[in-house]
Design a protein around this motif. Sequence first.
Motif, PDB file in Angstrom:
ATOM      1  N   GLU A  49       0.826  -1.212   0.000  1.00  0.00           N
ATOM      2  CA  GLU A  49       0.000   0.000   0.000  1.00  0.00           C
ATOM      3  C   GLU A  49       0.859   1.261   0.000  1.00  0.00           C
ATOM      4  OE1 GLU A  49      -3.030   0.263  -0.754  1.00  0.00           O
ATOM      5  OE2 GLU A  49      -3.591  -1.844  -0.587  1.00  0.00           O
ATOM      6  N   LEU A  53       0.836   4.072  -2.812  1.00  0.00           N
ATOM      7  CA  LEU A  53       0.678   5.488  -2.490  1.00  0.00           C
ATOM      8  C   LEU A  53       1.747   6.331  -3.180  1.00  0.00           C
ATOM      9  CD1 LEU A  53      -0.638   7.830  -0.980  1.00  0.00           C
ATOM     10  CD2 LEU A  53       0.760   7.216   1.010  1.00  0.00           C
ATOM     11  N   SER A  56       0.975   6.539  -6.840  1.00  0.00           N
ATOM     12  CA  SER A  56      -0.193   7.395  -7.066  1.00  0.00           C
ATOM     13  C   SER A  56       0.156   8.866  -6.943  1.00  0.00           C
ATOM     14  CB  SER A  56      -1.305   7.036  -6.080  1.00  0.00           C
ATOM     15  OG  SER A  56      -1.726   5.704  -6.286  1.00  0.00           O
ATOM     16  N   ILE A  65      -4.603   8.288  -4.569  1.00  0.00           N
ATOM     17  CA  ILE A  65      -3.937   8.695  -3.328  1.00  0.00           C
ATOM     18  C   ILE A  65      -4.876   8.484  -2.147  1.00  0.00           C
ATOM     19  CG2 ILE A  65      -3.046  10.684  -2.041  1.00  0.00           C
ATOM     20  CD1 ILE A  65      -2.025  11.740  -4.832  1.00  0.00           C
ATOM     21  N   LYS A  66      -6.115   8.939  -2.271  1.00  0.00           N
ATOM     22  CA  LYS A  66      -7.083   8.772  -1.182  1.00  0.00           C
ATOM     23  C   LYS A  66      -7.323   7.293  -0.890  1.00  0.00           C
ATOM     24  CE  LYS A  66      -9.479  13.115  -2.021  1.00  0.00           C
ATOM     25  NZ  LYS A  66     -10.686  13.730  -2.590  1.00  0.00           N
ATOM     26  N   HIS A  68      -5.318   4.709  -1.416  1.00  0.00           N
ATOM     27  CA  HIS A  68      -4.161   4.096  -0.750  1.00  0.00           C
ATOM     28  C   HIS A  68      -3.947   4.651   0.652  1.00  0.00           C
ATOM     29  CE1 HIS A  68      -2.944   1.435  -3.916  1.00  0.00           C
ATOM     30  NE2 HIS A  68      -3.060   2.420  -4.797  1.00  0.00           N
ATOM     31  N   LEU A  69      -4.276   5.911   0.879  1.00  0.00           N
ATOM     32  CA  LEU A  69      -4.198   6.440   2.244  1.00  0.00           C
ATOM     33  C   LEU A  69      -5.132   5.667   3.168  1.00  0.00           C
ATOM     34  CD1 LEU A  69      -4.048  10.276   1.564  1.00  0.00           C
ATOM     35  CD2 LEU A  69      -2.257   8.907   2.672  1.00  0.00           C
ATOM     36  N   CYS A  72      -3.633   2.316   3.733  1.00  0.00           N
ATOM     37  CA  CYS A  72      -2.472   2.434   4.629  1.00  0.00           C
ATOM     38  C   CYS A  72      -2.928   2.549   6.078  1.00  0.00           C
ATOM     39  CB  CYS A  72      -1.633   3.653   4.244  1.00  0.00           C
ATOM     40  SG  CYS A  72      -0.618   3.416   2.767  1.00  0.00           S
ATOM     41  N   THR A  85       7.133   8.155   3.623  1.00  0.00           N
ATOM     42  CA  THR A  85       6.545   7.807   2.333  1.00  0.00           C
ATOM     43  C   THR A  85       6.282   9.065   1.517  1.00  0.00           C
ATOM     44  OG1 THR A  85       5.571   5.828   3.303  1.00  0.00           O
ATOM     45  CG2 THR A  85       4.621   6.606   1.221  1.00  0.00           C
ATOM     46  N   ALA A 104      -3.212  15.134   0.275  1.00  0.00           N
ATOM     47  CA  ALA A 104      -2.963  13.858   0.969  1.00  0.00           C
ATOM     48  C   ALA A 104      -2.871  14.072   2.473  1.00  0.00           C
ATOM     49  CB  ALA A 104      -1.681  13.213   0.435  1.00  0.00           C
ATOM     50  N   TRP A 108      -5.237  12.354   5.153  1.00  0.00           N
ATOM     51  CA  TRP A 108      -4.596  11.548   6.203  1.00  0.00           C
ATOM     52  C   TRP A 108      -5.000  12.058   7.585  1.00  0.00           C
ATOM     53  CZ3 TRP A 108      -2.683   6.988   6.875  1.00  0.00           C
ATOM     54  CH2 TRP A 108      -1.824   6.702   7.930  1.00  0.00           C
TER      55      TRP A 108
END
Length: 114
Positions: A49, A53, A56, A65-66, A68-69, A72, A85, A104, A108
Amino acid sequence: MGKLIEEFNDYRTRMNERVMETANTNIKRFYALDTSSYAEGALNVKTKELLGLVASMVLRCDDCIKYHLGKCKEAGVNHEEMNETFMIAMLVGGSIVIPHYRRAIEFWDELNEQ
């Protein structure tokens, strides 16, 4: 659940369902390959992941991005790991990644407010 997360998840779910209504075999196979590629293997899910990220961010795909965040967060990535990262993504992608980095961080932060 925060507004950003809820809106993203609702839209993604709704549109994935719509895609599958008309998807041909190759599209369904691609979705299945994407899902299976992030499963536990020689690399653990967390590492995969984080790699997703970085890719991405470098490719500048805010939806990816969203996604994979969120994954994660589910995989137990902590703030220090996330900051490293982000650093790698910036190093590889250059300054054009900065706007995506800002968004991001916002996403996050919302994930971590839950």
